[in-house]
Enzyme design. Structure first.
Site, PDB file in Angstrom:
ATOM      1  N   ASP A  61     -20.351  39.004  23.175  1.00  0.00           N
ATOM      2  CA  ASP A  61     -21.785  38.824  23.323  1.00  0.00           C
ATOM      3  C   ASP A  61     -22.108  37.331  23.190  1.00  0.00           C
ATOM      4  O   ASP A  61     -21.523  36.516  23.890  1.00  0.00           O
ATOM      5  CB  ASP A  61     -22.501  39.699  22.271  1.00  0.00           C
TER       6      ASP A  61
ATOM      7  N   TYR B 134     -32.027  32.769  21.184  1.00  0.00           N
ATOM      8  CA  TYR B 134     -32.624  33.106  22.479  1.00  0.00           C
ATOM      9  C   TYR B 134     -33.739  32.129  22.840  1.00  0.00           C
ATOM     10  O   TYR B 134     -33.885  31.734  23.994  1.00  0.00           O
ATOM     11  CB  TYR B 134     -33.184  34.532  22.437  1.00  0.00           C
TER      12      TYR B 134
ATOM     13  N   HIS C 262     -21.314  48.230  25.197  1.00  0.00           N
ATOM     14  CA  HIS C 262     -21.349  46.834  24.751  1.00  0.00           C
ATOM     15  C   HIS C 262     -20.602  46.649  23.437  1.00  0.00           C
ATOM     16  O   HIS C 262     -20.119  45.550  23.137  1.00  0.00           O
ATOM     17  CB  HIS C 262     -22.823  46.423  24.575  1.00  0.00           C
TER      18      HIS C 262
END
Length: 287
Positions: free
Chosen positions: A103, A210, A266
């Site tokens: 990730d 982010y 994931h």
């Protein structure tokens, strides 16, 4: 989790908490977690790799769990994240390490391998696209933008961290449970994550990754070729990222190979811990 050592390492002007295990003379494997995890997410791989003679370093990355949490959003830009890891590598006492990332940790690992190939023996990526591949994929498959729309939600200041922390982190725990195979995360696992998320300023700092990197997501160059031997492992049931990104990412690797896991999501290193540990060990051990 017996015999894991917990140390703090100074790097790039901050201190990172690092879980370590394995013989100190062994070759170093550096494991980089993603969002919203911390070193604990690699617990199975730490034990397996150490048992195979490797010295494992699994840091809490900048802003996570026990590591330092700079206050400014810009201090989570990719350049800072990369230099954190470069500094860690230099602290290992080894000329090169094996770098593994999942990730967000995979995005950082791609960038470290691109900019500092002389520090990397081999690169292993779990469900994290090479950004040039991501850019190329989105142009042909706009639906990927819907899968990644949570990134836009995270741009709101203050709101996401308040929402995910309500009712003892109900939204955050449900998010990882609902996007993984049933039973992947135990009650104890979720307890450990809640403790990490509850550290002062932790969730805000985690989400700042982010906020600080929208421009980075848009700045990928098609010339960003990876020269170190690279292995991409991908859970095909990932709800956030299409498995086609694995194939496209390998196009940017001079020495690349990959494995697709049809029943994994994931969270593949949690769902198939023995298989993932075996695949990583075989790849980095091969001459």
């Amino acid at each position: 989790m017996e015999k894991i050592e917990h140390v703090y390492v100074e790097t790039n002007g901050i201190k990172l908490h690092v879980a370590q295990k394995g013989p100190k003379e062994g070759e170093v494997v550096l494991l980089l977690h993603g969002f919203p995890e911390f070193w604990y997410g690699w617990k199975h791989q730490i034990a397996a790799l150490a048992g195979n003679g490797f010295r494992v370093w699994a840091p809490d990355q900048r802003g996570y769990n026990l590591s330092d949490k700079p206050k400014k959003v810009r201090e989570y830009q990719m350049d800072y994240l990369v230099e954190d890891i470069v500094g860690l590598i230099k602290q290992t006492g080894k000329e090169k390490v094996f770098l593994v990332g999942h990730d967000w940790g995979g995005l950082v690992a791609w960038k470290v391998a691109k900019e500092y190939p002389e520090l990397i023996n081999k690169l292993v990526i779990l469900n994290a696209p090479h950004l040039s591949a991501m850019s190329k994929h989105v142009r042909k498959h706009p639906s990927q933008l819907l899968k990644s729309s949570y990134i836009l939600f995270f741009q709101l200041r203050g709101i996401p961290e308040k929402m995910v922390s309500r009712s003892d982190w109900q939204l955050a725990t449900e998010a990882i449970q609902n996007t993984s195979n049933e039973g992947t995360f135990s009650k104890n696992d979720l307890k450990e994550y809640r403790l990490a998320w509850s550290k002062p300023n932790a969730m805000q700092s985690m989400i700042n990754w982010y906020r600080a990197n929208l421009k980075f997501f848009a700045s990928a160059k098609v010339t960003d070729q990876i020269t170190v031997p690279t292995y991409v492992i991908w859970g095909m049931k990932d709800q956030f990222l299409s498995w086609k990104l694995a194939e496209k990412s390998l196009e940017f690797c001079d020495q690349g190979q990959g494995t697709l896991l049809g029943e994994s999501t994931h969270w593949l290193h949690h769902e198939k811990p023995e298989q993932i540990s075996h695949l990583i060990t075989n790849f980095i051990s091969a001459i």
